[in-house]
Motif scaffolding. Structure first.
Motif, PDB file in Angstrom:
ATOM      1  N   GLU A 191       0.808  -1.222   0.000  1.00 35.26           N
ATOM      2  CA  GLU A 191       0.000   0.000   0.000  1.00 35.26           C
ATOM      3  C   GLU A 191       0.842   1.272   0.000  1.00 35.26           C
ATOM      4  O   GLU A 191       0.298   2.369  -0.097  1.00 35.26           O
ATOM      5  CB  GLU A 191      -0.929   0.012   1.224  1.00 35.26           C
ATOM      6  N   HIS A 192       2.157   1.135   0.175  1.00 33.77           N
ATOM      7  CA  HIS A 192       3.076   2.277   0.270  1.00 33.77           C
ATOM      8  C   HIS A 192       2.665   3.216   1.404  1.00 33.77           C
ATOM      9  O   HIS A 192       2.624   4.433   1.260  1.00 33.77           O
ATOM     10  CB  HIS A 192       3.185   3.035  -1.062  1.00 33.77           C
ATOM     11  N   ARG A 193       2.366   2.632   2.555  1.00 31.47           N
ATOM     12  CA  ARG A 193       1.977   3.390   3.747  1.00 31.47           C
ATOM     13  C   ARG A 193       2.894   2.984   4.889  1.00 31.47           C
ATOM     14  O   ARG A 193       3.392   1.871   4.938  1.00 31.47           O
ATOM     15  CB  ARG A 193       0.531   3.078   4.149  1.00 31.47           C
ATOM     16  N   LEU A 194       3.097   3.922   5.815  1.00 30.19           N
ATOM     17  CA  LEU A 194       3.863   3.606   7.014  1.00 30.19           C
ATOM     18  C   LEU A 194       3.151   4.164   8.229  1.00 30.19           C
ATOM     19  O   LEU A 194       2.359   5.096   8.132  1.00 30.19           O
ATOM     20  CB  LEU A 194       5.297   4.134   6.913  1.00 30.19           C
ATOM     21  N   HIS A 195       3.451   3.546   9.368  1.00 30.66           N
ATOM     22  CA  HIS A 195       2.927   3.955  10.666  1.00 30.66           C
ATOM     23  C   HIS A 195       4.108   3.916  11.612  1.00 30.66           C
ATOM     24  O   HIS A 195       4.911   2.979  11.566  1.00 30.66           O
ATOM     25  CB  HIS A 195       1.829   3.004  11.150  1.00 30.66           C
ATOM     26  N   ALA A 196       4.218   4.921  12.471  1.00 30.82           N
ATOM     27  CA  ALA A 196       5.328   4.954  13.421  1.00 30.82           C
ATOM     28  C   ALA A 196       4.860   5.570  14.734  1.00 30.82           C
ATOM     29  O   ALA A 196       3.920   6.370  14.758  1.00 30.82           O
ATOM     30  CB  ALA A 196       6.496   5.760  12.853  1.00 30.82           C
ATOM     31  N   SER A 197       5.542   5.196  15.809  1.00 30.27           N
ATOM     32  CA  SER A 197       5.245   5.754  17.119  1.00 30.27           C
ATOM     33  C   SER A 197       6.461   5.594  18.015  1.00 30.27           C
ATOM     34  O   SER A 197       7.254   4.671  17.841  1.00 30.27           O
ATOM     35  CB  SER A 197       4.046   5.045  17.757  1.00 30.27           C
ATOM     36  N   ALA A 198       6.575   6.512  18.964  1.00 30.37           N
ATOM     37  CA  ALA A 198       7.612   6.387  19.989  1.00 30.37           C
ATOM     38  C   ALA A 198       6.955   6.244  21.354  1.00 30.37           C
ATOM     39  O   ALA A 198       7.536   6.595  22.371  1.00 30.37           O
ATOM     40  CB  ALA A 198       8.553   7.590  19.949  1.00 30.37           C
ATOM     41  N   GLY A 199       5.716   5.759  21.359  1.00 26.38           N
ATOM     42  CA  GLY A 199       5.050   5.481  22.619  1.00 26.38           C
ATOM     43  C   GLY A 199       3.985   6.486  23.004  1.00 26.38           C
ATOM     44  O   GLY A 199       3.364   6.362  24.057  1.00 26.38           O
ATOM     45  N   CYS A 200       3.723   7.474  22.176  1.00 28.56           N
ATOM     46  CA  CYS A 200       2.712   8.478  22.487  1.00 28.56           C
ATOM     47  C   CYS A 200       1.729   8.594  21.333  1.00 28.56           C
ATOM     48  O   CYS A 200       0.670   8.006  21.349  1.00 28.56           O
ATOM     49  CB  CYS A 200       3.382   9.817  22.781  1.00 28.56           C
TER      50      CYS A 200
ATOM     51  N   ALA B 199       1.652   7.939   7.154  1.00 22.41           N
ATOM     52  CA  ALA B 199       2.042   8.639   5.927  1.00 22.41           C
ATOM     53  C   ALA B 199       2.128   7.666   4.762  1.00 22.41           C
ATOM     54  O   ALA B 199       2.369   6.473   4.950  1.00 22.41           O
ATOM     55  CB  ALA B 199       3.393   9.330   6.115  1.00 22.41           C
ATOM     56  N   ALA B 200       1.963   8.208   3.578  1.00 25.93           N
ATOM     57  CA  ALA B 200       2.295   7.475   2.364  1.00 25.93           C
ATOM     58  C   ALA B 200       3.792   7.664   2.158  1.00 25.93           C
ATOM     59  O   ALA B 200       4.372   8.654   2.619  1.00 25.93           O
ATOM     60  CB  ALA B 200       1.523   8.044   1.179  1.00 25.93           C
ATOM     61  N   TYR B 201       4.432   6.713   1.504  1.00 24.36           N
ATOM     62  CA  TYR B 201       5.859   6.853   1.227  1.00 24.36           C
ATOM     63  C   TYR B 201       6.174   6.264  -0.127  1.00 24.36           C
ATOM     64  O   TYR B 201       5.394   5.519  -0.703  1.00 24.36           O
ATOM     65  CB  TYR B 201       6.710   6.188   2.322  1.00 24.36           C
ATOM     66  N   ARG B 202       7.342   6.635  -0.629  1.00 22.29           N
ATOM     67  CA  ARG B 202       7.812   6.038  -1.877  1.00 22.29           C
ATOM     68  C   ARG B 202       9.290   5.709  -1.729  1.00 22.29           C
ATOM     69  O   ARG B 202      10.008   6.326  -0.938  1.00 22.29           O
ATOM     70  CB  ARG B 202       7.553   6.951  -3.065  1.00 22.29           C
ATOM     71  N   VAL B 203       9.701   4.732  -2.496  1.00 22.49           N
ATOM     72  CA  VAL B 203      11.088   4.305  -2.536  1.00 22.49           C
ATOM     73  C   VAL B 203      11.554   4.433  -3.979  1.00 22.49           C
ATOM     74  O   VAL B 203      10.955   3.848  -4.873  1.00 22.49           O
ATOM     75  CB  VAL B 203      11.232   2.845  -2.054  1.00 22.49           C
ATOM     76  N   THR B 204      12.583   5.240  -4.200  1.00 28.23           N
ATOM     77  CA  THR B 204      13.150   5.393  -5.538  1.00 28.23           C
ATOM     78  C   THR B 204      14.659   5.529  -5.442  1.00 28.23           C
ATOM     79  O   THR B 204      15.163   6.283  -4.611  1.00 28.23           O
ATOM     80  CB  THR B 204      12.597   6.644  -6.270  1.00 28.23           C
ATOM     81  N   LYS B 205      15.339   4.764  -6.269  1.00 25.55           N
ATOM     82  CA  LYS B 205      16.795   4.833  -6.372  1.00 25.55           C
ATOM     83  C   LYS B 205      17.486   4.799  -5.005  1.00 25.55           C
ATOM     84  O   LYS B 205      18.366   5.584  -4.707  1.00 25.55           O
ATOM     85  CB  LYS B 205      17.214   6.080  -7.136  1.00 25.55           C
TER      86      LYS B 205
ATOM     87  N   GLN C 158       5.517  11.255   2.619  1.00 22.42           N
ATOM     88  CA  GLN C 158       4.778  12.514   2.475  1.00 22.42           C
ATOM     89  C   GLN C 158       4.579  13.070   3.872  1.00 22.42           C
ATOM     90  O   GLN C 158       4.858  12.394   4.862  1.00 22.42           O
ATOM     91  CB  GLN C 158       3.448  12.262   1.796  1.00 22.42           C
ATOM     92  N   ALA C 159       4.098  14.280   3.968  1.00 20.33           N
ATOM     93  CA  ALA C 159       3.870  14.887   5.285  1.00 20.33           C
ATOM     94  C   ALA C 159       3.059  13.919   6.149  1.00 20.33           C
ATOM     95  O   ALA C 159       1.993  13.471   5.750  1.00 20.33           O
ATOM     96  CB  ALA C 159       3.154  16.212   5.136  1.00 20.33           C
TER      97      ALA C 159
ATOM     98  N   ILE D  14      11.566  11.438  14.256  1.00 19.76           N
ATOM     99  CA  ILE D  14      11.280  10.363  13.308  1.00 19.76           C
ATOM    100  C   ILE D  14      10.528  10.921  12.102  1.00 19.76           C
ATOM    101  O   ILE D  14      10.865  10.622  10.956  1.00 19.76           O
ATOM    102  CB  ILE D  14      10.496   9.226  14.003  1.00 19.76           C
ATOM    103  N   ALA D  15       9.519  11.742  12.349  1.00 17.49           N
ATOM    104  CA  ALA D  15       8.750  12.341  11.248  1.00 17.49           C
ATOM    105  C   ALA D  15       9.656  13.179  10.352  1.00 17.49           C
ATOM    106  O   ALA D  15       9.583  13.095   9.123  1.00 17.49           O
ATOM    107  CB  ALA D  15       7.611  13.198  11.800  1.00 17.49           C
ATOM    108  N   GLN D  16      10.529  13.960  10.956  1.00 12.70           N
ATOM    109  CA  GLN D  16      11.438  14.806  10.174  1.00 12.70           C
ATOM    110  C   GLN D  16      12.376  13.964   9.313  1.00 12.70           C
ATOM    111  O   GLN D  16      12.603  14.259   8.142  1.00 12.70           O
ATOM    112  CB  GLN D  16      12.240  15.717  11.099  1.00 12.70           C
ATOM    113  N   ILE D  17      12.916  12.906   9.876  1.00  9.06           N
ATOM    114  CA  ILE D  17      13.819  12.014   9.134  1.00  9.06           C
ATOM    115  C   ILE D  17      13.087  11.394   7.947  1.00  9.06           C
ATOM    116  O   ILE D  17      13.599  11.376   6.835  1.00  9.06           O
ATOM    117  CB  ILE D  17      14.392  10.920  10.065  1.00  9.06           C
ATOM    118  N   LEU D  18      11.881  10.898   8.180  1.00  9.53           N
ATOM    119  CA  LEU D  18      11.122  10.233   7.114  1.00  9.53           C
ATOM    120  C   LEU D  18      10.704  11.200   6.012  1.00  9.53           C
ATOM    121  O   LEU D  18      10.732  10.857   4.841  1.00  9.53           O
ATOM    122  CB  LEU D  18       9.890   9.545   7.700  1.00  9.53           C
ATOM    123  N   GLU D  19      10.337  12.413   6.377  1.00  4.13           N
ATOM    124  CA  GLU D  19       9.883  13.396   5.398  1.00  4.13           C
ATOM    125  C   GLU D  19      11.042  14.006   4.607  1.00  4.13           C
ATOM    126  O   GLU D  19      10.850  14.493   3.501  1.00  4.13           O
ATOM    127  CB  GLU D  19       9.076  14.497   6.085  1.00  4.13           C
ATOM    128  N   ARG D  20      12.228  13.977   5.176  1.00  2.00           N
ATOM    129  CA  ARG D  20      13.410  14.556   4.538  1.00  2.00           C
ATOM    130  C   ARG D  20      13.777  13.813   3.259  1.00  2.00           C
ATOM    131  O   ARG D  20      14.261  14.394   2.302  1.00  2.00           O
ATOM    132  CB  ARG D  20      14.583  14.505   5.520  1.00  2.00           C
TER     133      ARG D  20
END
Length: 128
Positions: free
Chosen positions: A47-56, A61-67, A73-74, A93-99
């Motif tokens: 589905e190109h989706r991710l879920h993340a949490s640090a306990g709160c 987000a949707a994500y893509r993998v290229t090269k 995405q935000a 974590i959000a900043q790293i993934l969105e970068r």
């Protein structure tokens, strides 16, 4: 001729291993240089989706993998206020993934790296 075919097959196998996409649930060991207790990221490659949490809160987000790069995405997030470092970890974590970062899956380890190869996030695959 046989040696050339074997070499080509080995090169394709190595490329496929290094291009493995993250899928499933991963325990985040560190993010932005800090240990991340009880943090996880879960990828749904179909589905190109991710879920993340640090306990709160939970990030989605949707994500893509290229090269060899992974970019989310935000991220949408729940908005609970929590004590401790959980909210700080989730923001990192959000900043790293969105970068948009280079990623590598090697065995049961996922590593996201920034410029000059600096490790931004390291996780291990959770057993099913």
């Amino acid at each position: 001729m046989k040696k050339t075919a074997l070499a080509a097959l080995l090169a394709l196998s190595a490329a496929a291993a290094s291009a493995a996409q993250p899928d499933g649930r991963w325990q985040i060991l560190e993010a932005a240089g800090k240990p991340a207790d009880s943090a996880f990221i879960e990828f749904d490659a179909a589905e190109h989706r991710l879920h993340a949490s640090a306990g709160c809160n939970t990030l989605n987000a949707a994500y893509r993998v290229t090269k060899g790069r992974l970019k989310a995405q935000a991220a949408a997030s729940t908005l609970k206020a929590c004590e401790g470092d959980a909210m700080e970890h989730e923001a990192a974590i959000a900043q790293i993934l969105e970068r948009g970062t280079a990623y590598r899956v090697k065995g049961n380890t996922l590593t996201l790296t920034g410029r000059r190869g600096k490790v931004l996030l390291r996780a291990k695959r959770e057993s099913e």
